[in-house]
Design a protein around this motif. Structure first.
Motif, short mmCIF file in Angstrom:
data_model
loop_
_atom_site.label_atom_id
_atom_site.label_comp_id
_atom_site.label_asym_id
_atom_site.label_seq_id
_atom_site.Cartn_x
_atom_site.Cartn_y
_atom_site.Cartn_z
N VAL A 203 -16.11 35.59 49.42
CA VAL A 203 -14.77 36.16 49.50
C VAL A 203 -13.82 35.41 48.57
CG1 VAL A 203 -15.04 36.95 51.90
CG2 VAL A 203 -14.05 34.70 51.46
N LEU A 204 -12.70 36.05 48.27
CA LEU A 204 -11.64 35.42 47.47
C LEU A 204 -10.37 35.41 48.30
CD1 LEU A 204 -12.08 37.55 44.19
CD2 LEU A 204 -13.42 35.57 44.90
N GLN A 205 -9.57 34.38 48.08
CA GLN A 205 -8.19 34.38 48.59
C GLN A 205 -7.29 34.69 47.41
OE1 GLN A 205 -7.39 34.07 51.78
NE2 GLN A 205 -9.49 33.64 52.40
N VAL A 206 -6.44 35.71 47.56
CA VAL A 206 -5.54 36.08 46.47
C VAL A 206 -4.10 36.08 46.96
CG1 VAL A 206 -7.32 37.46 45.31
CG2 VAL A 206 -5.71 38.59 46.86
N GLU A 207 -3.20 35.95 46.00
CA GLU A 207 -1.77 35.96 46.30
C GLU A 207 -1.25 37.38 46.07
OE1 GLU A 207 1.75 32.78 45.46
OE2 GLU A 207 0.59 33.41 43.73
N ALA A 208 -0.97 38.07 47.16
CA ALA A 208 -0.46 39.45 47.08
C ALA A 208 0.45 39.71 48.27
CB ALA A 208 -1.63 40.45 47.06
N PRO A 209 1.62 39.04 48.30
CA PRO A 209 2.48 39.11 49.49
C PRO A 209 3.04 40.50 49.78
CG PRO A 209 3.58 37.94 47.68
CD PRO A 209 2.17 38.16 47.26
N TRP A 210 2.88 41.41 48.82
CA TRP A 210 3.38 42.78 49.03
C TRP A 210 2.44 43.60 49.92
CZ3 TRP A 210 1.75 40.74 44.35
CH2 TRP A 210 0.53 41.21 43.86
N ILE A 233 -10.03 38.99 50.21
CA ILE A 233 -10.71 40.18 49.72
C ILE A 233 -12.20 39.87 49.55
CG2 ILE A 233 -8.61 41.04 48.59
CD1 ILE A 233 -9.92 40.38 45.87
N GLY A 234 -13.00 40.89 49.77
CA GLY A 234 -14.45 40.68 49.67
C GLY A 234 -15.15 42.02 49.55
N GLY A 235 -16.40 41.91 49.60
CA GLY A 235 -17.20 40.77 49.91
C GLY A 235 -18.63 41.08 49.49
N THR A 236 -19.56 40.31 50.09
CA THR A 236 -20.99 40.54 49.87
C THR A 236 -21.70 40.45 51.22
OG1 THR A 236 -21.51 38.20 49.53
CG2 THR A 236 -20.94 39.47 47.58
N LEU A 255 -13.45 41.96 42.84
CA LEU A 255 -12.13 42.31 42.29
C LEU A 255 -12.08 43.79 41.90
CD1 LEU A 255 -11.52 39.10 40.14
CD2 LEU A 255 -10.11 39.86 42.07
N GLU A 256 -13.15 44.27 41.26
CA GLU A 256 -13.17 45.66 40.81
C GLU A 256 -13.19 46.63 41.99
OE1 GLU A 256 -16.53 45.88 38.19
OE2 GLU A 256 -15.55 44.63 36.65
N ARG A 257 -14.05 46.35 42.99
CA ARG A 257 -14.16 47.24 44.15
C ARG A 257 -12.86 47.29 44.94
NH1 ARG A 257 -17.78 45.05 47.73
NH2 ARG A 257 -18.59 43.40 46.40
N CYS A 258 -12.25 46.12 45.14
CA CYS A 258 -11.01 46.08 45.93
C CYS A 258 -9.85 46.74 45.18
CB CYS A 258 -10.68 44.64 46.31
SG CYS A 258 -11.84 43.96 47.52
N SER A 264 -2.89 47.74 43.18
CA SER A 264 -1.93 46.65 42.95
C SER A 264 -2.62 45.28 42.92
CB SER A 264 -0.84 46.66 44.02
OG SER A 264 -1.36 46.26 45.28
N LEU A 265 -3.85 45.20 43.41
CA LEU A 265 -4.56 43.92 43.40
C LEU A 265 -4.86 43.43 41.99
CD1 LEU A 265 -7.01 44.24 46.43
CD2 LEU A 265 -5.23 42.52 46.14
N LYS A 266 -4.78 44.34 41.01
CA LYS A 266 -4.98 43.91 39.62
C LYS A 266 -3.91 42.90 39.21
CE LYS A 266 -7.39 48.07 38.14
NZ LYS A 266 -7.27 49.41 37.58
N LYS A 267 -2.79 42.90 39.92
CA LYS A 267 -1.69 41.97 39.62
C LYS A 267 -1.76 40.70 40.48
CE LYS A 267 0.61 44.74 36.77
NZ LYS A 267 0.71 44.40 35.34
N ALA A 268 -2.75 40.62 41.37
CA ALA A 268 -2.81 39.49 42.30
C ALA A 268 -3.46 38.27 41.64
CB ALA A 268 -3.60 39.88 43.54
N LYS A 269 -2.94 37.10 41.97
CA LYS A 269 -3.49 35.85 41.43
C LYS A 269 -4.59 35.35 42.38
CE LYS A 269 -2.05 31.05 40.72
NZ LYS A 269 -0.97 30.09 41.02
N VAL A 270 -5.76 35.02 41.81
CA VAL A 270 -6.85 34.47 42.62
C VAL A 270 -6.54 33.00 42.94
CG1 VAL A 270 -9.32 33.92 42.70
CG2 VAL A 270 -8.55 36.06 41.64
N LEU A 271 -6.48 32.68 44.23
CA LEU A 271 -6.16 31.32 44.66
C LEU A 271 -7.42 30.49 44.88
CD1 LEU A 271 -3.44 32.27 47.30
CD2 LEU A 271 -3.04 31.40 45.00
N SER A 272 -8.47 31.11 45.42
CA SER A 272 -9.71 30.37 45.68
C SER A 272 -10.87 31.34 45.89
CB SER A 272 -9.56 29.47 46.91
OG SER A 272 -9.33 30.25 48.07
N GLU A 273 -12.08 30.79 45.74
CA GLU A 273 -13.31 31.55 46.00
C GLU A 273 -14.12 30.77 47.02
OE1 GLU A 273 -14.67 33.11 41.74
OE2 GLU A 273 -13.72 31.13 41.63
#
Length: 338
Positions: A203-210, A233-236, A255-258, A264-273
């Motif tokens: 999974v990824l943690q992303v910054e998307a407060p909207w 967001i995920g996953g496997t 990232l592509e599936r989500c 709008s997730l295309k604008k989200a910053k990935v914080l961690s994996e």
């Protein structure tokens, strides 16, 4: 008078839930929790932690409903209390969508979550690849906060915590009268359960407060879960895969599936994996047995094998494990209890 000594093995969400239930209900017992790893290094820490469930094939549905309801009610009470921010528990609304109409449109837990309904055609228009959807409010439990909160609650109930690797049940037989095994994937080695296997999750943690609402694809592989500080967001779901390193190909795929579900997730910053191995089994094992250890018969209560549903049913299976512990104690010879 000698106190009965109990040990719980495992510090994930199942282990700590079970330890808290036992320590609070049986104050005359001495309860110790042993684990090699603690938060933030457990599998539970990376779990998205949204409550809904799959059906286990061989567990009576009434028992599965009870596991779910007990867990939901427990976490709902926390979500509606002053403890919610410290415990990392929040209400979360959203939808589960399906590419094909499922055989069962209303799962067994549909009346246990809040406001479950079938989505209208107009709502599904934003998901052109999907034909059916369910909307409801559930609970999100973030274990990176919840596990330390449970540990504090356990210690306040008189529980003791020790960091150590348990290689066999034999090494516990001297110090404890009753063993509670919540070792998850570790049960493969610890109790020789060949039915336990890993399902790798990335999974990824992303910054998307909207984003305020969760979206889950019914196949369980693609999901977007807004949380308190970030969006998971995920996953496997890779069965039998023991790899614990981040796979960049999986990251790109997630990232592509989500982004297909939520552009709008295309604008989200990935914080961690993060990568974790779900402790999977055909059915969770919540039962008791007597095991010969160093010439003595020692009662062992098992509570493991929850797969990706640990947060969802942990408190329910912990209450079941507590009842099994009570039965073991009742059957002990009187001198063992003194």
């Amino acid at each position: 008078m000698k106190r009965l000594r109990l040990v719980v093995v495992g510090a994930g969400v199942v282990g700590f839930s079970t330890a808290v239930c036992i320590a609070e209900a049986l104050p005359l017992c001495s309860v110790t929790l042993l684990s090699e790893k603690f938060s933030p290094d457990t599998t539970s820490d990376g779990a998205a932690g949204i409550l809904f469930a799959a059906e286990f094939p061989d567990v009576p549905l009434e028992r599965q409903r009870r596991w779910f309801k007990d867990s939901f009610d427990h976490l709902l009470a926390i979500a509606q209390s002053q403890h919610a921010p410290d415990a990392g528990v929040m209400l979360s609304s959203g939808c589960q969508i399906f590419k094909e109409v499922p055989a069962n449109k209303t799962p067994f837990w549909s009346d246990l979550v809040i406001g479950f309904r079938i989505m209208a055609d107009g709502e599904l228009k934003r998901f052109p690849d999907h034909k059916f959807g369910q909307a409801f409010t559930s609970i999100k439990c973030e274990c990176s906060s919840y596990l330390p909160w449970l540990e504090k609650r356990f210690r306040e109930a008189g529980g003791q915590v020790e960091q150590r690797k348990v290689n066999s049940l034999q090494e516990l037989s001297d110090g404890f009268d009753l063993i509670v095994n919540c070792s998850g994937l570790g049960s493969k080695e610890l109790v020789g359960d060949a039915g336990v296997y890993p399902v790798r999750g990335q999974v990824l943690q992303v910054e998307a407060p909207w984003l305020n609402h969760f979206i889950r694809d019914g196949d369980g592989k693609t999901y977007i879960y807004p949380g308190i500080h970030s969006v998971t967001i995920g996953g496997t779901r890779q069965e039998g895969d023991w790899r614990l390193h981040v796979d960049k190909g999986d990251t790109q795929n997630i990232l592509e599936r989500c982004a297909r579900l939520e552009p709008s997730l295309k604008k989200a910053k990935v914080l961690s994996e993060w990568v974790g191995l779900r402790p999977s089994r055909r059915n969770p094992r919540v039962e008791r047995e007597r095991v010969q250890l160093q010439g003595c018969m020692v009662p062992v209560v098992h509570n493991y094998g929850h797969g990706g549903w640990g947060v969802t049913i942990a408190w329910g299976t912990a209450l079941d494990a507590l009842e099994l512990v009570r039965k073991c104690i009742q059957e002990m010879p009187q001198k063992a209890k003194l």
